[in-house]
Design an enzyme around this catalytic site. Structure first.
Site, PDB file in Angstrom:
ATOM      1  N   CYS A  81       0.839  -1.198   0.000  1.00  0.00           N
ATOM      2  CA  CYS A  81       0.000   0.000   0.000  1.00  0.00           C
ATOM      3  C   CYS A  81       0.881   1.257   0.000  1.00  0.00           C
ATOM      4  CB  CYS A  81      -1.023  -0.035   1.137  1.00  0.00           C
ATOM      5  SG  CYS A  81      -2.370   1.165   0.904  1.00  0.00           S
ATOM      6  N   HIS A 181      -3.710  -4.799  -0.402  1.00  0.00           N
ATOM      7  CA  HIS A 181      -3.289  -5.376   0.875  1.00  0.00           C
ATOM      8  C   HIS A 181      -3.355  -6.894   0.806  1.00  0.00           C
ATOM      9  CE1 HIS A 181      -3.106  -1.754   3.454  1.00  0.00           C
ATOM     10  NE2 HIS A 181      -4.054  -1.284   2.662  1.00  0.00           N
ATOM     11  N   GLU A 183      -2.398  -8.918   3.022  1.00  0.00           N
ATOM     12  CA  GLU A 183      -2.746  -9.421   4.356  1.00  0.00           C
ATOM     13  C   GLU A 183      -4.237  -9.316   4.635  1.00  0.00           C
ATOM     14  OE1 GLU A 183      -2.309  -5.016   5.160  1.00  0.00           O
ATOM     15  OE2 GLU A 183      -1.536  -6.489   3.729  1.00  0.00           O
TER      16      GLU A 183
END
Length: 200
Positions: A81, A181, A183
């Site tokens: 990001c 992202h 994650e």
């Protein structure tokens, strides 16, 4: 076991990145310790919020120099990001230009789209030969939250579209970076992180 450092410079979803990397079998520390960042098999640079604030935090701990040093000697770095965005030459927010780390060519500029921020799930057009996207098909979706983007750079470039095409991910030498992202992208993000880890 590969050792990873998630660089703590005051910005980013540090614990969610740590948990996602631990789930795929990495030994992860979240730290501002620059020696640990130098020594790790892989360095993860997260980031949320404003480009200028992230750069201020990085410069404040001396992190930019360590990132540049790792890149210069071919040691892997993963930006996520705004942690991706600060790797570029410069970022422009609200008409103000801030110098970036310059380890990737390009400028981070406002995204031209009818709805901002861009928040949600997008498919990504991955380049041939990509390590990050190996084994992921074209229908795979990743989670984005941002209002600024890079439109052109060097290396293996993955793209997506929100209002206009932009760089969703890039692989260039030891540098890998994602605007989305991983994650927060479920199984798809886990596969991408596994691919990066396996290549270290």
């Amino acid at each position: 076991m590969k050792t990873l450092v998630v660089l703590d410079y005051g910005s980013g979803n540090l614990r969610s990145a740590q948990r996602a990397l631990e789930r795929i079998g990495a030994q992860v520390s979240v730290t501002a310790d620059l020696e640990a960042a130098r020594a790790a098999d892989g360095l993860v640079v997260p980031g949320v919020g404003a480009f200028a604030a992230c750069m201020e935090g990085l410069v404040g701990i001396g992190g930019g120099a360590v990132i540049a040093e790792r890149v210069s000697v071919g040691r892997p770095v993963l930006g996520i990001c705004v942690g991706m965005q600060v790797l570029f030459d410069a970022g422009v927010e609200h008409g103000v230009e801030t110098e970036g780390l310059g380890v990737l060519r390009g400028r981070v500029e406002p995204l031209h789209a009818p709805v901002l921020p861009h928040m949600g799930w997008n498919t990504v057009a991955a380049p041939a030969g990509s390590t990050l996207f190996a084994g992921l098909d074209a229908a795979t979706r990743f989670y984005f939250v941002h209002s600024y983007a890079v439109h052109e750079t060097d290396g293996l470039v993955a793209t997506t579209v929100h209002g206009e095409p932009f760089v969703a991910a890039v692989e260039h030498g030891p540098v890998s970076a994602t605007q989305f992202h991983p994650e927060k992208s479920g199984d798809a993000g886990a596969t991408l992180l596994e691919n990066w880890l396996a290549a270290l």
